[in-house]
Write a protein that holds these residues in place. Structure first.
Motif, short mmCIF file in Angstrom:
data_model
loop_
_atom_site.label_atom_id
_atom_site.label_comp_id
_atom_site.label_asym_id
_atom_site.label_seq_id
_atom_site.Cartn_x
_atom_site.Cartn_y
_atom_site.Cartn_z
N SER A 236 11.27 109.67 -33.05
CA SER A 236 10.71 110.13 -34.33
C SER A 236 10.86 111.63 -34.51
O SER A 236 10.79 112.13 -35.63
N HIS A 237 11.06 112.38 -33.43
CA HIS A 237 11.23 113.82 -33.54
C HIS A 237 12.70 114.25 -33.54
O HIS A 237 12.99 115.44 -33.56
N MET A 238 13.62 113.30 -33.50
CA MET A 238 15.04 113.63 -33.57
C MET A 238 15.44 113.71 -35.05
O MET A 238 15.82 112.71 -35.66
N LEU A 239 15.37 114.89 -35.60
CA LEU A 239 15.62 115.05 -37.03
C LEU A 239 17.03 114.65 -37.44
O LEU A 239 17.23 114.19 -38.57
N PHE A 240 17.99 114.79 -36.56
CA PHE A 240 19.35 114.40 -36.92
C PHE A 240 19.48 112.90 -37.13
O PHE A 240 20.40 112.43 -37.79
N LEU A 241 18.55 112.12 -36.59
CA LEU A 241 18.55 110.67 -36.80
C LEU A 241 17.54 110.22 -37.86
O LEU A 241 17.76 109.21 -38.52
N THR A 242 16.45 110.94 -38.01
CA THR A 242 15.35 110.47 -38.86
C THR A 242 15.13 111.30 -40.11
O THR A 242 14.21 111.00 -40.87
N ARG A 243 15.91 112.33 -40.36
CA ARG A 243 15.66 113.24 -41.47
C ARG A 243 15.59 112.50 -42.81
O ARG A 243 14.73 112.78 -43.63
N ASN A 244 16.47 111.57 -43.07
CA ASN A 244 16.51 110.86 -44.35
C ASN A 244 15.55 109.67 -44.40
O ASN A 244 15.40 109.07 -45.46
N ARG A 245 14.92 109.32 -43.29
CA ARG A 245 14.04 108.15 -43.26
C ARG A 245 12.58 108.52 -42.97
O ARG A 245 11.79 107.65 -42.67
N ARG A 246 12.23 109.78 -43.08
CA ARG A 246 10.87 110.21 -42.78
C ARG A 246 9.94 109.88 -43.94
O ARG A 246 10.30 110.03 -45.09
#
Length: 175
Positions: A63-73
């Motif tokens: 959940s803290h990996m913004l490169f993976l979760t930025r668009n799904r937060r």
């Protein structure tokens, strides 16, 4: 004054709370030298605790990996220090469940002879979990949303500004 049972009994131990796993480790160590599989349930409890901790840490890291979760937060803002402080002892519920499991298994007279991979037992556990345990949990959780219980016990569960994997479970004494 705080509500009764609103703090963990091992809160005063700090990081030494992990020493409460010591009896499990000692029993597993002792059973290895006796060449008897008497304490396999202690090993199973330790493995389950380890896997649960790793699962929550993995989801938290994801959940803290913004490169993976930025668009799904859900919320774009980050976690503040107050929320981090409130959720610091996130693993207390794993320790509590290990202690409760040990107490329950000690009370069962046949806990040493239970087969590990019994298909009938697995089906029975799945049915008990879905038909009894989950509905009971959600009824109790709904009960904790009433005024007194919510204000004294359950509010921390809902007080996080940014939802995190760690706050999505009963990590406090609240349900």
């Amino acid at each position: 004054m705080a509500a009764p049972l609103s703090a963990w009994p091992w809160e005063m131990l700090g990081v030494f709370k992990y020493m409460l796993y010591g009896p499990f480790v000692a029993k597993v160590w002792d059973s290895r030298y006796r060449e008897a599989n008497q304490s396999s349930w202690c090993l199973h409890i330790l493995i389950i605790c380890l896997l649960r901790g790793m699962m929550y840490l993995s989801w938290n890291a994801y959940s803290h990996m913004l490169f993976l979760t930025r668009n799904r937060r859900i919320f774009k803002q980050g976690v503040d220090f107050k929320q981090i402080d409130r959720e610091w002892n996130w693993d207390n519920f794993i320790l509590l469940q290990a202690i409760v499991a040990a107490l329950v298994l000690q009370m069962l007279p046949v806990h040493e002879t239970l087969p590990v991979w019994n298909p009938k037992g697995i089906i029975a556990i799945i049915l008990l979990h879905t038909a009894v345990s989950e509905p009971l949990y959600y009824c109790i959780h709904k009960w904790f949303h009433r005024d007194y219980l919510f204000n004294h016990y359950h509010s921390l569960h809902h007080s996080s500004a940014v939802p995190q994997p760690i706050t999505g479970k009963p990590s406090t004494l609240e349900f």
